[in-house]
Design an enzyme around this catalytic site. Structure first.
Site, short mmCIF file in Angstrom:
data_model
loop_
_atom_site.label_atom_id
_atom_site.label_comp_id
_atom_site.label_asym_id
_atom_site.label_seq_id
_atom_site.Cartn_x
_atom_site.Cartn_y
_atom_site.Cartn_z
N LYS A 281 -14.87 -16.65 0.75
CA LYS A 281 -14.58 -16.25 2.19
C LYS A 281 -15.88 -16.73 2.89
O LYS A 281 -17.13 -16.30 2.71
CB LYS A 281 -14.29 -14.88 2.61
CG LYS A 281 -13.50 -14.90 4.00
CD LYS A 281 -12.86 -13.47 4.01
CE LYS A 281 -12.11 -13.22 5.22
NZ LYS A 281 -11.54 -11.77 5.46
N GLU A 367 0.83 -0.14 4.44
CA GLU A 367 1.16 0.83 5.69
C GLU A 367 2.01 1.95 5.12
O GLU A 367 1.91 3.01 5.52
CB GLU A 367 1.75 -0.03 6.64
CG GLU A 367 0.79 -0.90 7.50
CD GLU A 367 0.38 -2.23 6.65
OE1 GLU A 367 -0.43 -2.95 7.21
OE2 GLU A 367 1.09 -2.61 5.92
N ARG A 395 6.11 -1.55 9.82
CA ARG A 395 6.51 -1.73 8.58
C ARG A 395 6.60 -0.35 7.89
O ARG A 395 6.94 -0.26 6.87
CB ARG A 395 5.18 -2.41 7.86
CG ARG A 395 4.62 -3.60 8.59
CD ARG A 395 3.65 -4.28 7.98
NE ARG A 395 4.03 -5.27 6.92
CZ ARG A 395 3.38 -5.79 5.86
NH1 ARG A 395 1.94 -5.69 6.02
NH2 ARG A 395 4.00 -6.65 5.03
#
Length: 635
Positions: A281, A367, A395
């Site tokens: 990244k 979540e 969610r």
């Protein structure tokens, strides 16, 4: 940018030599740093997938071959290679979306930007191809962080069930989502990263044994027959293969030759294949590579040479106010613990984690698990605070309802980026939370109007032991304090209506919700200029409706609610219901966000576009009061 400007579509890549492809990758990185520095956006994820995206478009024939990106954070390189190279208004009104967008290009198949969903899309597309007699492969690119989501594993379980559906799963493994990837899957992938690899060992064994006279070939065949067990011993990718998925990797995600070779093999397999790619990244940009926090996952406007943010006028953010108060609460109460779903820094829990490392739980992008795990913590006497973007709590609705509220548990949900967030587009506007949560019995919901109220209402929320509580606030800089001039019940009076001669009642009661307080006060000023008297109240806790509100409303001719939430089922609807239940028959006008998916733009531009600003609201309220004035008096 000599090479990049020649790329108008993926097939233009076919004409480039290996040396030119390497040069193109460097041009793309330079372009990304230069352009995203001007606008802000997801810089780190895209710097990490330059070679991978080039290889994908060289091996697969988009849009016939469907290439899907989970979350879409890493789609900028894909945009560049599919002819979208004007980044001057990235994430701004009229410019490119920061995510895949079907309105922009036929190469963008889905525009989801909630994690862990792409494998389910891919499963459905592959099933449809099979039913339609198509043999075109479907390619799903998913990060290691998104693989911590349960939905991804539900999809994998189904994908593995069909050996003859061409579906290539590219795992972009950079050890991070926003923060370093957490959990058992992360440990498994780490094992794969640090292993030299089965394929290299088997290749050596084949050469060595086949050169051995008489018994060499027989030994090799025995060894090859034990392939599954040997793979688990040398490179334990058995977790994937136990699901029935062919596994290729790990592959250096910055080696174009290796990537193209692996993807070509995967394309030719004819069934579900996982290609495990190791990427870095922020690769190629020193400021990102040296940033241990999130490798520049998302940036605002920055100085491209240093990576330092460009000053934007200062002021404290809503998130930082919460962060400070959480640390203060943590010092006062040992029962308070923090929970994050792979977003420790973005939601402001990093200072709490630093102060109380044993009392913070990062569950990864999960979540649903976060909410029910919080229920378990609360059941055992702790008070969990789950900080999450408002849009992502959608969610876990069932878990809030059945696992927390039904069990009367003291869990506090802190919803960051509530209301119109703007530049991240439709999926990131937090415009559903107050509607969704209104229907949950016992839940209490606070909408602070300023920094002082964030602190006060967070403290009030964590005092509740027998019901879920919610504190929701906006994105960006918190404005000046909005003082109260009085109190009615539990509501703050922000402006008392001026008495008008001969009037028995004030004209308008404005119920201001959260960050809309400055707008509500401006509306009152504009009404006053038209001779219309108005009271402005902040309920503070918008669920349940304050029992004193109907009585206060009865002292006015009109009730107006102003909220940064969808109009359907929001605070306005709850207030209207409360007035009906109390037999207070007054005109009620609710101002909020229309129930539609809003295009990306700045928050101010969106609020103006949907009429959620003071001049538009005042104009409509003035017309309503004038209509009442013109109505004949009932005998």
């Amino acid at each position: 940018m000599a090479l990049l400007t020649r790329i108008r579509g993926p097939r233009d890549l076919d004409r480039l030599t290996p040396g030119q492809l390497a040069a193109l990758a460097q041009e793309i990185r330079t372009f990304l740093v230069t352009e995203v520095s001007k606008t802000g956006g997801h810089l780190g994820p895209n710097l990490g997938v330059v070679e991978l995206t080039i290889a994908l478009h060289r091996v697969f024939d988009s849009p016939r071959d469907r290439i899907l990106f989970d979350t879409g954070h890493q789609s900028y390189v894909h945009k560049l290679l599919t002819g979208r190279q004007d980044f001057s208004r990235l994430r701004m009104k009229g410019g490119l979306s920061g995510y895949p967008s079907r309105a922009e290009s036929e190469h963008d198949v889905i525009e989801n930007s909630h994690a862990s969903t792409v494998l389910s899309y891919a499963d459905g597309l592959a099933k449809a191809n099979q039913l339609l007699g198509k043999n075109d492969p479907v390619v799903a690119v998913i990060g290691d962080g998104a693989l911590t989501g349960g939905m991804a594993w539900e999809a994998l379980n189904n994908i593995a069930d069909a050996e003859d559906r061409p579906l290539v799963i590219v795992v972009n493994d950079n050890e991070r989502s926003y923060s370093p990837t957490i959990g058992g899957l992360a440990n498994h992938l780490a094992t794969l990263r640090t292993t030299q690899g089965y394929e290299r060992f088997l290749s050596w064994g084949k050469d060595a044994l086949q050169r051995t006279p008489v018994v060499g070939q027989q030994l090799f065949e025995t060894l090859h027959g034990a392939k599954k067990g040997l793979k688990d011993f040398i490179a334990p990718q058995g977790m994937f293969e136990d699901l029935g998925l062919k596994y290729i990797g790990p592959i250096d995600g910055h080696d174009l030759t290796a990537l193209e070779s692996a993807l070509t093999k995967a394309r030719g397999f004819g069934g579900p294949v996982i290609v495990h790619c190791l990427t870095e990244k922020g690769r190629g940009y020193h400021a990102a590579e040296n940033n241990d926090e999130d490798r520049f996952h998302a940036v605002g406007k920055i100085h491209p040479e240093t990576g330092l943010p460009i000053a934007s006028g200062g002021g404290q953010s809503w998130t930082s106010v919460f962060a400070e108060e959480m640390v203060a609460l943590g010092r006062e109460r040992e029962d308070i613990v923090g929970i994050t779903a792979a977003m420790l820094h973005p939601v402001g829990l990093a200072p709490f984690a630093e102060a109380f490392p044993d009392r913070i739980f990062d569950v990864g992008i999960a979540e649903q698990h976060a909410v029910t795990s919080a229920a378990g913590l609360a059941t055992n006497g702790l008070h969990p605070v789950f900080a999450v973007y408002a849009t992502f709590l959608n969610r876990a609705f069932d878990q809030v309802l059945m696992d927390v509220a039904l069990h009367k548990l003291g869990v506090t949900f802190v919803l960051d980026r509530a209301g119109v967030t703007g530049d991240d587009g439709a999926s990131h506007n937090g415009m559903w939370d107050m509607s969704m949560l209104q229907i949950i019995p016992t839940l209490r919901l606070a909408a602070p109007r300023d920094a002082d109220q964030v602190r006060a209402q967070l403290r009030e929320a964590v005092q509740v032991k027998d019901a879920p509580t919610v504190v929701r606030y906006s994105k960006g800089t918190v404005g000046p304090a909005v003082p109260a001039v009085g109190r009615v019940g539990g509501m703050d009076v922000l402006r008392a209506a001026e008495e008008s001669s001969g009037a028995h009642r004030a004209d308008v009661l404005i119920v201001s919700v959260g960050a809309m307080a400055p707008t509500s006060l401006e509306v009152a000023d504009l009404l006053a200029a038209q001779g219309i008297t108005a009271t402005v109240v902040d309920p503070r806790w918008v669920k349940p409706v304050d029992p004193a509100l109907p009585g206060l409303a009865a002292e006015h001719r009109v009730v107006v609610t102003i909220e940064d939430n969808g109009r359907v089922g929001g605070v306005g609807a709850a207030v209207a219901q409360a007035l009906r239940d109390a037999d207070v028959d007054l005109p009620v006008r609710d101002f909020g966000i229309p129930q539609e998916f809003l295009d990306h733009a700045s928050r101010a531009e969106i609020l103006a576009e949907i009429g959620l600003n003071a001049p538009d609201i005042a104009r409509k309220v003035t017309a309503l009061v004038s209509k009442l004035d013109a109505a004949p008096v009932q005998a």
